[in-house]
Scaffold this active site. Structure first.
Site, PDB file in Angstrom:
ATOM      1  N   SER A 150       0.808  -1.212   0.000  1.00 64.91           N
ATOM      2  CA  SER A 150       0.000   0.000   0.000  1.00 64.91           C
ATOM      3  C   SER A 150       0.851   1.277   0.000  1.00 64.91           C
ATOM      4  CB  SER A 150      -0.947  -0.047   1.206  1.00 64.91           C
ATOM      5  OG  SER A 150      -1.886   0.992   1.176  1.00 64.91           O
TER       6      SER A 150
ATOM      7  N   ASP B  40      10.258   4.887 -10.328  1.00 65.61           N
ATOM      8  CA  ASP B  40       9.831   5.445 -11.618  1.00 65.61           C
ATOM      9  C   ASP B  40      10.509   6.774 -11.934  1.00 65.61           C
ATOM     10  OD1 ASP B  40       8.231   3.279 -11.994  1.00 65.61           O
ATOM     11  OD2 ASP B  40       6.331   4.372 -12.044  1.00 65.61           O
TER      12      ASP B  40
ATOM     13  N   LYS C 162      -0.811  -4.187  -2.986  1.00 69.10           N
ATOM     14  CA  LYS C 162      -2.092  -3.681  -2.495  1.00 69.10           C
ATOM     15  C   LYS C 162      -2.213  -2.237  -2.961  1.00 69.10           C
ATOM     16  CE  LYS C 162      -5.304  -2.103   0.499  1.00 69.10           C
ATOM     17  NZ  LYS C 162      -5.803  -0.707   0.574  1.00 69.10           N
TER      18      LYS C 162
END
Length: 518
Positions: free
Chosen positions: A282, A293, A307
């Protein structure tokens, strides 16, 4: 319209329903009314409704849930950063509550309660030797701020039961449980979860390490189950440039919402390594995905839990709540963090860990295969990353299935290791504190006594737990020495010192240091 009609004798009773409503919800109302009014036995209408809600949510995704008022309170406490109670860390040893440490400046420390004390009664109710569930003990100790609780305490070297009256207060819950200089110039911070105080805690620790000469950082998010989105966004912001996308959310009925960095963070420069594993989830995946990224750091470990569903709370007047999934989390490159699932099949979803282990994903990177349709690219260096659920690390560290032997796991499952450590520290606390003025001295010279290892082996045999051969015993004893030393350090100091010992034997931490050229 609902029309209920009873005709004939009870054995021939019939329910006639005219269902003219167009909305399916009307059908649910009719069903509840029918059961409440006509069922042969008395029913609890509240329980009926709660059961219907749970059944409805069960047909959706694995993270849309219903919680009672009590469950909501228990669920929110770790995220809110505090609870109201007496302020002690404790464990249950031989059916007795043993105080590990009172919270510094907390209500128990202020009245003189000490590490090693045994709480045997609460408000004249005996809690020792009666096999009272841990949850019931906690209910008795916790209570509204300002209220008083009477404790009966047995202390080593003192006669009889010593009475204490403690006024409950707000007790802080820390989510950053370790922060220290792991190597010259390299800081280490471990975040347990993302709560309302996590960002403040992180900044305090990061500033402390910066003052000690930190240039590079290892951020440990292993076993971090997530928490508040905003806490994750704020911490990710400390690593990124102004305007960098951190995460975005999007759902069928919820428009795209982007979260971007302000820039100028405390770790805007210097190398960053983030440690993750299969239990990193999460909010922890949001931080990991953003750093990966944006090509800001290196992710080390194993693929994260995956999640990536956004829950919106729907609160009821009685304090209960539905947490309803309304959107997905996406990393800056467009990867959906959430792993695939089939609606209404939570059991299959729960077996994901076993599937990963069975397919070799946790022990061998070559066992992980991605479809080309899941290929994405990082935003600066255009490195290949993959979607399909979770964050795949840049550097894979296999799970060492030999580190904790089957024999070790059985000893741990029966609480033999932790109980033996607690008894040892309880007996030797004063002598250890006299002998070791500092953790550094303890780390250099303390050795786990052989009789402590022998005692664990003997207790295991008593409970039917035995090693299969001498080799398994030898491997287990080596790991026990490390673990027991860390547990003793934790009880003499805190979790920070526990991780300082355990990390020196962690494959993932070692790989993180290697990534930094150490």
């Amino acid at each position: 319209m609902l029309m209920l009609a009873l005709t004939g004798i009870a054995a021939q009773a019939q329910l006639k329903i005219n269902f003219s409503g167009e909305r399916p919800a009307n059908k649910l109302k009719i069903a509840e009314a029918a059961v409440a009014n006509l069922y042969v036995d008395s029913v609890d209408e509240s329980a009926l409704v709660e059961g219907a809600i749970r059944g409805m949510l069960k047909e959706l995704d694995p993270h849309s849930t219903y919680a009672t008022a009590a469950e909501v309170k228990a669920m929110n406490e770790p995220l809110q950063g505090n609870f109201e109670g007496i302020g002690v860390q404790f464990n249950i040893v031989e059916d007795t509550l043993l105080v590990i440490q009172p919270v510094v400046n907390g209500p128990s420390e202020k009245v003189g309660i000490m590490a090693g004390d045994r709480i045997v009664s609460v408000n004249d109710t005996t809690i020792a030797g009666v096999k009272m569930p841990r949850s019931d003990i906690m209910k008795r100790l916790r209570g509204p701020k300002g209220t008083e609780v009477r404790l009966g305490i047995i202390r080593r070297g003192a006669d009889g039961v010593i009475p204490f009256t403690v006024k409950r207060d707000k007790i802080p819950l820390h989510t950053v449980n370790a922060a220290y200089m792991i190597r010259p110039g390299v800081g280490y911070i471990r975040i347990e979860s993302f709560g309302s105080t996590t960002y403040r805690e992180f900044m305090e620790k990061a500033q402390m390490l910066a003052n000690q000469g930190m240039r590079d950082l290892i951020l440990d998010l292993q076993d971090n189950g997530g928490g508040y989105l905003q806490a994750a966004v704020d911490i990710a912001d400390e690593f990124l440039n102004g305007g960098d996308l951190i995460v975005y959310t999007e759902g069928r009925a919820v428009r795209r919402m982007e979260y971007k960095a302000r820039g100028g963070g405390i770790m805007a420069s210097g190398k960053v390594v983030i440690l993750v594993n299969e239990l990193t989830a999460s909010a922890a995946e949001i931080v990991s995905g953003a750093v990966q990224d944006q090509d800001r750091g290196t992710i080390v470990g194993r693929r994260t839990f995956a999640k990536g569903l956004v829950q919106r709370p729907v609160e009821f007047s009685d304090g209960s709540m539905i947490r309803l999934t309304v959107a997905h989390y996406y990393t800056p490159s467009g990867r959906c963090i959430q792993k695939p699932y089939r609606k209404g099949e939570p059991e299959e979803y729960a077996l994901d860990f076993e599937k990963r282990l069975k397919h070799g994903e946790l022990t061998n990177r070559d066992s992980i295969h991605f479809n080309d349709s899941l290929r994405y690219y990082t935003l600066r260096k255009h490195r290949t990353v993959y979607g399909g659920g979770g964050i795949m690390p840049d550097i894979f560290v296999p799970l060492d299935t030999l580190q904790y032997s089957y024999y070790h796991r059985k000893l741990a499952a029966k609480n033999i290791i932790i109980n033996s450590a607690l008894k040892y520290i309880d007996n030797e606390r004063k002598s250890l504190k006299r002998k070791y003025d500092s953790f550094e001295q303890f780390e250099r010279s303390f050795e786990v006594p052989e009789q402590l290892i022998d005692g664990i082996v003997a207790e295991g045999e008593k409970q039917g737990v035995k090693p299969k051969d001498d080799e398994e015993l030898k491997r287990t004893a080596a790991m026990l020495r490390i673990q027991l030393k860390a547990l003793v350090a934790r009880d003499l100091w805190d979790m920070n010192e526990y991780f300082r010992i355990m990390n020196e034997n962690s494959d993932i931490v070692k790989e993180g240091l290697k990534t930094l050229g150490l």
